[in-house]
Write an enzyme that holds these catalytic residues in place. Structure first.
Site, mmCIF file in Angstrom:
data_model
loop_
_atom_site.group_PDB
_atom_site.id
_atom_site.type_symbol
_atom_site.label_atom_id
_atom_site.label_comp_id
_atom_site.label_asym_id
_atom_site.label_seq_id
_atom_site.Cartn_x
_atom_site.Cartn_y
_atom_site.Cartn_z
ATOM 1 N N LYS A 168 0.902 -1.194 -0.034
ATOM 2 C CA LYS A 168 -0.114 0.120 -0.090
ATOM 3 C C LYS A 168 0.765 1.280 -0.136
ATOM 4 C CE LYS A 168 -4.628 0.989 0.161
ATOM 5 N NZ LYS A 168 -5.487 0.303 -0.548
ATOM 6 N N VAL A 191 -20.911 7.525 1.128
ATOM 7 C CA VAL A 191 -21.449 7.209 -0.305
ATOM 8 C C VAL A 191 -20.575 7.778 -1.331
ATOM 9 C CG1 VAL A 191 -24.010 6.996 0.456
ATOM 10 C CG2 VAL A 191 -22.986 9.374 -0.016
ATOM 11 N N GLY A 245 -19.587 3.330 -1.946
ATOM 12 C CA GLY A 245 -20.931 3.329 -1.410
ATOM 13 C C GLY A 245 -21.918 3.693 -1.926
#
Length: 355
Positions: free
Chosen positions: A81, A184, A188
């Protein structure tokens, strides 16, 4: 700063690479947790951290999560990562992306990157001008693997939520099931649209309240303030924002009996898995349910590396296996009276030779 070796989240990481380019202003961290199964694969996060130590912790936790995620998804990839430390204004320049690409190239293929929070596919195109070890690049043929991995992550989480509902509520349908979605953004919002199409009753929240309100209006859903979503009375809580939200303070107050979402590192600490288990909450380990994106990224990269075609259909077939992995975890969790997160960790550790 405390030595990296002494940090709680240091888990015998193979490499923690600190990058600083004075000319462009780039500061980044590339962490490789394990390359036992193949090159470390995991996206790049562009984020402003109040303290640099937090960036190190993020890189350590996320790279370890990628080791487990790739192992559980059956991919020949290790865990890595990267985090790019953004300033308060989120300044991102072509020169910074070029310097970041040079840093990845300098690792000689031990790390393969793609999009994550704060990074777009256009950014990855820029990085790819300096290194070949990039995936998640736009494709002209819609039937081919590649492009934004976000929709694949959303689809995998959607399948995982349905599996969790079947496990916890003993129903094969999410119609009229009340689901509280935290966050969201790319994942999401995709999840919300898929669940709405199946008749689920949604409550949405996001730190960008206007974004949550707009999506709620579009889908006919409710929306609440971001600091209220974990207190909503729902059947399912689906975290799809940043991690470390489940701890000794938040878990006792949860009303849903199912937690299934795409956020990474949802547990603030490993021991919090036991709290979920004691409350009888059906928990979908994050790196199992949210593997859709890395499945897409990995298959795209491997196809390019090996000169073999890989279709979107092949990616979706692999994403479709997420529910069976979750069911195996829940079955063992019940048989051994052991938290699902711990069961998943043990499975992943065995696969990377760290049992």
């Amino acid at each position: 700063m405390t030595s990296v070796w002494d940090l709680p989240d240091f888990d015998d990481h193979e490499v923690v690479h600190f990058v600083h380019d004075r000319i462009s202003g780039l500061s980044a961290i590339i962490a490789l947790h394990s390359t036992a199964l193949g090159p470390g694969a995991g996206g790049t996060r562009f984020w402003h951290y109040a303290h640099r130590e937090h960036a190190v912790t993020d890189a350590l936790r996320l790279s370890r999560g990628m080791s487990y995620k790739n192992a559980m998804a059956g991919l020949p990839m290790g865990g890595g990562k990267a985090v790019i430390l953004a300033d308060e204004n989120g300044t991102k320049t072509p020169e910074m992306l070029a310097a970041f690409g040079d840093a990845i190239e300098g690792l000689g293929g031990r790390y393969v990157t793609a999009e994550d929070v704060g990074i777009t596919d256009a950014d990855m195109v820029a990085v790819s001008q300096r290194t070949r070890y990039v995936s998640g690049l736009p494709v002209s043929d819609a039937s081919s693997a590649g492009g934004d991995p976000g929709p694949f992550t959303s689809h995998g989480v959607y399948l995982g939520v349905k599996a969790a509902v079947a496990e916890g509520l003993k129903t094969d349908s999410v119609r009229d099931v009340r689901i509280a979605i935290q966050g969201v953004g790319s994942v999401g919002s995709g999840l919300a649209r898929l669940l709405t199409a199946d008749g689920a009753k949604l409550v949405l929240a996001d730190v960008n309240n206007d974004r949550a309100a707009a999506l709620a209006e579009e889908l006919g859903a409710e929306h609440v303030a971001s600091d209220a979503i974990m207190g909503v009375d729902a059947d399912v809580f689906s975290p799809n924002a940043l991690g470390a939200i489940l701890d000794e303070k938040t878990i006792p107050g949860l009303k849903p009996k199912i937690i299934a979402g795409g956020a990474n590192n949802q547990l603030a600490k490993a021991e919090h898995a036991q709290l979920l288990h004691r409350q009888g909450i059906v928990y979908a380990p994050d790196y199992v349910i949210n593997a859709g994106g890395i499945i897409s990224v990995a298959l795209e990269y491997l196809a390019q590396r090996d000169g073999e075609p890989c279709s979107r259909e092949q990616v979706m077939e692999r994403v479709g296996r997420i529910p069976e992995r979750l069911k195996a975890i829940w079955q063992e969790s019940a048989e051994r009276d052991m938290p699902a997160a711990n069961v998943a960790d043990a499975m992943a550790q065995k696969r990377i030779g760290r049992a």
